[in-house]
Design a protein around this motif. Sequence first.
Motif, PDB file in Angstrom:
ATOM      1  N   LEU A 121      46.642  31.638  48.081  1.00 12.52           N
ATOM      2  CA  LEU A 121      47.171  32.617  49.028  1.00 12.52           C
ATOM      3  C   LEU A 121      46.943  34.037  48.521  1.00 12.52           C
ATOM      4  CD1 LEU A 121      48.703  33.300  51.611  1.00 12.52           C
ATOM      5  CD2 LEU A 121      50.846  33.021  50.324  1.00 12.52           C
ATOM      6  N   LEU A 122      47.211  34.276  47.239  1.00 10.51           N
ATOM      7  CA  LEU A 122      47.007  35.619  46.688  1.00 10.51           C
ATOM      8  C   LEU A 122      45.533  36.020  46.732  1.00 10.51           C
ATOM      9  CD1 LEU A 122      49.387  35.610  43.586  1.00 10.51           C
ATOM     10  CD2 LEU A 122      49.693  36.867  45.723  1.00 10.51           C
ATOM     11  N   ASN A 123      44.649  35.088  46.422  1.00 14.12           N
ATOM     12  CA  ASN A 123      43.220  35.362  46.482  1.00 14.12           C
ATOM     13  C   ASN A 123      42.837  35.820  47.892  1.00 14.12           C
ATOM     14  OD1 ASN A 123      40.241  33.464  45.432  1.00 14.12           O
ATOM     15  ND2 ASN A 123      40.394  35.324  46.631  1.00 14.12           N
ATOM     16  N   TYR A 124      43.337  35.099  48.909  1.00 12.74           N
ATOM     17  CA  TYR A 124      42.980  35.486  50.273  1.00 12.74           C
ATOM     18  C   TYR A 124      43.575  36.841  50.646  1.00 12.74           C
ATOM     19  CZ  TYR A 124      42.473  35.886  55.209  1.00 12.74           C
ATOM     20  OH  TYR A 124      42.169  36.386  56.448  1.00 12.74           O
ATOM     21  N   LEU A 125      44.840  37.070  50.298  1.00 13.60           N
ATOM     22  CA  LEU A 125      45.462  38.349  50.642  1.00 13.60           C
ATOM     23  C   LEU A 125      44.760  39.515  49.955  1.00 13.60           C
ATOM     24  CD1 LEU A 125      49.266  37.423  50.598  1.00 13.60           C
ATOM     25  CD2 LEU A 125      47.758  37.685  52.572  1.00 13.60           C
ATOM     26  N   ALA A 126      44.231  39.279  48.766  1.00 16.94           N
ATOM     27  CA  ALA A 126      43.488  40.333  48.078  1.00 16.94           C
ATOM     28  C   ALA A 126      42.252  40.742  48.872  1.00 16.94           C
ATOM     29  CB  ALA A 126      43.079  39.868  46.678  1.00 16.94           C
ATOM     30  N   LEU A 160      42.030  41.095  51.951  1.00 16.62           N
ATOM     31  CA  LEU A 160      42.405  41.912  53.106  1.00 16.62           C
ATOM     32  C   LEU A 160      42.401  43.385  52.687  1.00 16.62           C
ATOM     33  CD1 LEU A 160      45.276  39.742  54.627  1.00 16.62           C
ATOM     34  CD2 LEU A 160      42.855  39.773  55.236  1.00 16.62           C
ATOM     35  N   GLY A 161      41.215  43.887  52.424  1.00 13.68           N
ATOM     36  CA  GLY A 161      41.089  45.283  52.042  1.00 13.68           C
ATOM     37  C   GLY A 161      40.368  45.511  50.726  1.00 13.68           C
ATOM     38  N   TRP A 162      40.086  44.446  49.983  1.00 14.23           N
ATOM     39  CA  TRP A 162      39.459  44.618  48.668  1.00 14.23           C
ATOM     40  C   TRP A 162      38.539  43.432  48.414  1.00 14.23           C
ATOM     41  CZ3 TRP A 162      39.710  41.865  43.961  1.00 14.23           C
ATOM     42  CH2 TRP A 162      39.217  42.538  42.835  1.00 14.23           C
ATOM     43  N   ALA A 163      37.550  43.617  47.580  1.00 15.67           N
ATOM     44  CA  ALA A 163      36.644  42.527  47.213  1.00 15.67           C
ATOM     45  C   ALA A 163      36.255  42.685  45.755  1.00 15.67           C
ATOM     46  CB  ALA A 163      35.397  42.538  48.094  1.00 15.67           C
ATOM     47  N   ILE A 164      36.139  41.562  45.074  1.00 24.37           N
ATOM     48  CA  ILE A 164      35.742  41.616  43.671  1.00 24.37           C
ATOM     49  C   ILE A 164      34.235  41.818  43.558  1.00 24.37           C
ATOM     50  CG2 ILE A 164      35.382  39.126  43.356  1.00 24.37           C
ATOM     51  CD1 ILE A 164      36.829  39.465  40.615  1.00 24.37           C
ATOM     52  N   ALA A 165      33.493  41.340  44.562  1.00 22.88           N
ATOM     53  CA  ALA A 165      32.037  41.520  44.611  1.00 22.88           C
ATOM     54  C   ALA A 165      31.574  41.224  46.032  1.00 22.88           C
ATOM     55  CB  ALA A 165      31.331  40.594  43.623  1.00 22.88           C
ATOM     56  N   ALA A 166      30.440  41.759  46.403  1.00 18.42           N
ATOM     57  CA  ALA A 166      29.950  41.591  47.769  1.00 18.42           C
ATOM     58  C   ALA A 166      29.617  40.146  48.098  1.00 18.42           C
ATOM     59  CB  ALA A 166      28.712  42.466  47.985  1.00 18.42           C
ATOM     60  N   ASP A 167      29.258  39.359  47.092  1.00 21.28           N
ATOM     61  CA  ASP A 167      28.823  37.984  47.327  1.00 21.28           C
ATOM     62  C   ASP A 167      29.795  36.959  46.749  1.00 21.28           C
ATOM     63  OD1 ASP A 167      28.398  38.610  44.707  1.00 21.28           O
ATOM     64  OD2 ASP A 167      26.393  37.746  44.573  1.00 21.28           O
ATOM     65  N   ARG A 168      31.041  37.339  46.586  1.00 26.65           N
ATOM     66  CA  ARG A 168      31.995  36.421  45.956  1.00 26.65           C
ATOM     67  C   ARG A 168      33.377  36.568  46.571  1.00 26.65           C
ATOM     68  NH1 ARG A 168      33.931  36.787  39.680  1.00 26.65           N
ATOM     69  NH2 ARG A 168      35.235  34.912  39.643  1.00 26.65           N
ATOM     70  N   ASP A 169      33.958  35.447  46.972  1.00 27.78           N
ATOM     71  CA  ASP A 169      35.288  35.467  47.590  1.00 27.78           C
ATOM     72  C   ASP A 169      36.367  34.806  46.748  1.00 27.78           C
ATOM     73  OD1 ASP A 169      34.570  36.849  49.842  1.00 27.78           O
ATOM     74  OD2 ASP A 169      34.216  35.062  51.065  1.00 27.78           O
ATOM     75  N   VAL A 170      36.000  33.883  45.880  1.00 28.48           N
ATOM     76  CA  VAL A 170      36.981  33.104  45.120  1.00 28.48           C
ATOM     77  C   VAL A 170      37.070  33.641  43.694  1.00 28.48           C
ATOM     78  CG1 VAL A 170      37.620  30.810  44.286  1.00 28.48           C
ATOM     79  CG2 VAL A 170      36.540  31.070  46.535  1.00 28.48           C
ATOM     80  N   PHE A 171      38.283  33.965  43.295  1.00 25.21           N
ATOM     81  CA  PHE A 171      38.496  34.494  41.942  1.00 25.21           C
ATOM     82  C   PHE A 171      39.933  34.248  41.523  1.00 25.21           C
ATOM     83  CE2 PHE A 171      38.564  37.797  45.206  1.00 25.21           C
ATOM     84  CZ  PHE A 171      39.864  38.264  45.123  1.00 25.21           C
ATOM     85  N   SER A 172      40.179  34.334  40.243  1.00 28.84           N
ATOM     86  CA  SER A 172      41.530  34.158  39.706  1.00 28.84           C
ATOM     87  C   SER A 172      42.251  35.499  39.688  1.00 28.84           C
ATOM     88  CB  SER A 172      41.463  33.590  38.285  1.00 28.84           C
ATOM     89  OG  SER A 172      40.907  34.559  37.405  1.00 28.84           O
ATOM     90  N   MET A 173      43.549  35.453  39.489  1.00 29.84           N
ATOM     91  CA  MET A 173      44.313  36.697  39.397  1.00 29.84           C
ATOM     92  C   MET A 173      43.967  37.455  38.116  1.00 29.84           C
ATOM     93  SD  MET A 173      46.016  37.233  42.109  1.00 29.84           S
ATOM     94  CE  MET A 173      44.484  36.631  42.875  1.00 29.84           C
ATOM     95  N   GLU A 174      43.611  36.743  37.067  1.00 27.64           N
ATOM     96  CA  GLU A 174      43.178  37.416  35.842  1.00 27.64           C
ATOM     97  C   GLU A 174      41.899  38.216  36.100  1.00 27.64           C
ATOM     98  OE1 GLU A 174      45.871  34.174  34.900  1.00 27.64           O
ATOM     99  OE2 GLU A 174      44.010  34.233  36.053  1.00 27.64           O
ATOM    100  N   GLU A 175      40.993  37.626  36.876  1.00 21.24           N
ATOM    101  CA  GLU A 175      39.757  38.333  37.207  1.00 21.24           C
ATOM    102  C   GLU A 175      40.026  39.523  38.113  1.00 21.24           C
ATOM    103  OE1 GLU A 175      36.277  34.982  37.167  1.00 21.24           O
ATOM    104  OE2 GLU A 175      37.854  34.733  38.678  1.00 21.24           O
ATOM    105  N   MET A 176      40.978  39.372  39.026  1.00 21.76           N
ATOM    106  CA  MET A 176      41.322  40.488  39.905  1.00 21.76           C
ATOM    107  C   MET A 176      41.895  41.647  39.095  1.00 21.76           C
ATOM    108  SD  MET A 176      43.970  40.703  43.130  1.00 21.76           S
ATOM    109  CE  MET A 176      44.166  42.282  43.998  1.00 21.76           C
ATOM    110  N   VAL A 177      42.806  41.355  38.187  1.00 18.07           N
ATOM    111  CA  VAL A 177      43.411  42.406  37.362  1.00 18.07           C
ATOM    112  C   VAL A 177      42.341  43.162  36.590  1.00 18.07           C
ATOM    113  CG1 VAL A 177      44.842  42.795  35.322  1.00 18.07           C
ATOM    114  CG2 VAL A 177      45.692  41.362  37.180  1.00 18.07           C
ATOM    115  N   ALA A 178      41.389  42.438  36.034  1.00 10.50           N
ATOM    116  CA  ALA A 178      40.347  43.077  35.234  1.00 10.50           C
ATOM    117  C   ALA A 178      39.469  43.997  36.081  1.00 10.50           C
ATOM    118  CB  ALA A 178      39.490  42.014  34.558  1.00 10.50           C
ATOM    119  N   ALA A 179      39.269  43.639  37.355  1.00 13.86           N
ATOM    120  CA  ALA A 179      38.318  44.377  38.188  1.00 13.86           C
ATOM    121  C   ALA A 179      38.971  45.366  39.142  1.00 13.86           C
ATOM    122  CB  ALA A 179      37.478  43.384  38.999  1.00 13.86           C
ATOM    123  N   PHE A 180      40.283  45.308  39.308  1.00 15.49           N
ATOM    124  CA  PHE A 180      40.913  46.040  40.409  1.00 15.49           C
ATOM    125  C   PHE A 180      40.886  47.553  40.209  1.00 15.49           C
ATOM    126  CE2 PHE A 180      44.536  47.719  42.847  1.00 15.49           C
ATOM    127  CZ  PHE A 180      44.214  47.217  44.096  1.00 15.49           C
TER     128      PHE A 180
END
Length: 485
Positions: free
Chosen positions: A273-278, A280-300
């Motif tokens: 759920l958190l991955n999907y809500l992230a 809604l306005g942000w992306a970790i990469a143009a070609d990637r939708d699935v990521f962990s919260m640790e990866e989000m924190v590092a890239a946000f």
Amino acid sequence: MTVRVRMAPSPTGSPHVGMIRTALFNWAFARHHGGTFVFRIEDTDKERSTQESLDAIIDLMRWLGLDWDEGPEVGGPYAPYFQSERGDRYADALARLLDGGYAYRCYCTAEEVKERTKGAKVQGYDGHCRDLSADQVAAFEAEGRPGVPRFRMPEGSITWQDLVRGEITFETQFVPDYALARASGDPLYTLVNPVDDAAMRITHVLRGEDLLSSTPRQIALYDALKELGIAEQTPEFGHLPYVMGEGNKKLSKRDPEAHALAYRDQGYLPEGLLNYLALLGWAIAADRDVFSMEEMVAAFDIRDVNPNPARFDLKKCDAINAAHMRLLSVEEITNRALPYLKRDGVLTDPVSPADQQLLELAMPFVAERINKLTEASAMLGFLFVEEADFTLDAEDRAKLVETDDGQAAVQAAYDALRSCEPWSAAAISDALTTALVEEMGLKPRVAFGPVRVAVTGRRVSPPLFESLELLGRQRSLGRLLAVLS
């Protein structure tokens, strides 16, 4: 500067997914910068705030893993973290604003303001009481009129560099003087929110776009609070995009997708759920939708948030959740599904040793097939139900079992399995394939469908041969015989 952000929900209803998206972005921002995530409860709305809503918000935050550094159940150097317990601070700030001339008392009724501003370019309060004389104030008070404290907006313009939207400017002539408290003295959101942010040393305010119009009022108030020595700084603001529902309308509390707690009840993973809500306005990469919260924190980076409205797509949410399910081990899925199996009455609490063993044997055949934890109950229920309570899905029964072809397939399966030795998935596969596919000439889908419904109760189940092995000879034959009779 040490980053300090806050999440400040009002406990006035069911938690909204938009609130969780805001909490997630604040949490990720704080964690990325090694800062502090403050959780504060804005419960000044005494009539609508409830303990039930507060408990739901806290439970949801705990379930999602959005841990806070200061706030309820944690404490912190700026306690209390409930606005209902900070009344003395608001009263002091209001008194100082009035004494310093930054605010004044307005004695107008709503009807008077409406009549005066009828047809005006700028709607809202018209500043009628801004410069009352002492005699006029005395006259209004002699009439017994209540005085509502209003903030005196400065002349000119207010500009800030929004972290999401860039430079924004408001002309203050279009921002009416606003109320800071009710006539009773009860403080309003317009006062308590900035006063608390100042007291708690909040450095960045990341919030929804719906609050954008209130920002120039708050920046002006911060300037006053700084001159009075109440605030040290004005926080930086970032306004997050709307979450839209069907028909490009803002997702409202009436929309089923909006209720955040429903996702937990329906068996979504918190990380899914958190991955999907992230997204809604942000992306970790143009070609990637699935990521962990640790990866989000590092890239946000808050500056990477797209200011355009984001549409909530339940199908994509399901797909993201399913992707996270595939990342879990069978053991982890078993542990996470267990509370739902107990809730749905599939397993008892505590689970018996025999049922625990059966669950561990069955779950490997289910783990790759379920996309939500609740689906385990439907998939595995046939193994644990008492025979007297076992039923078939009515639609599946009518389509697959109660036809002439269905009855013939079940009869052939019963006859073949009566002498099946040993009772193993491999031997069962050989027996049924020989009887139904080779001898009757049926295609596997047609051959095994009626048998599957007869023994599991539904068309969708774990693999048939393994299901029969787990169910056991006696129960399997009993169920086949039951649909024949």
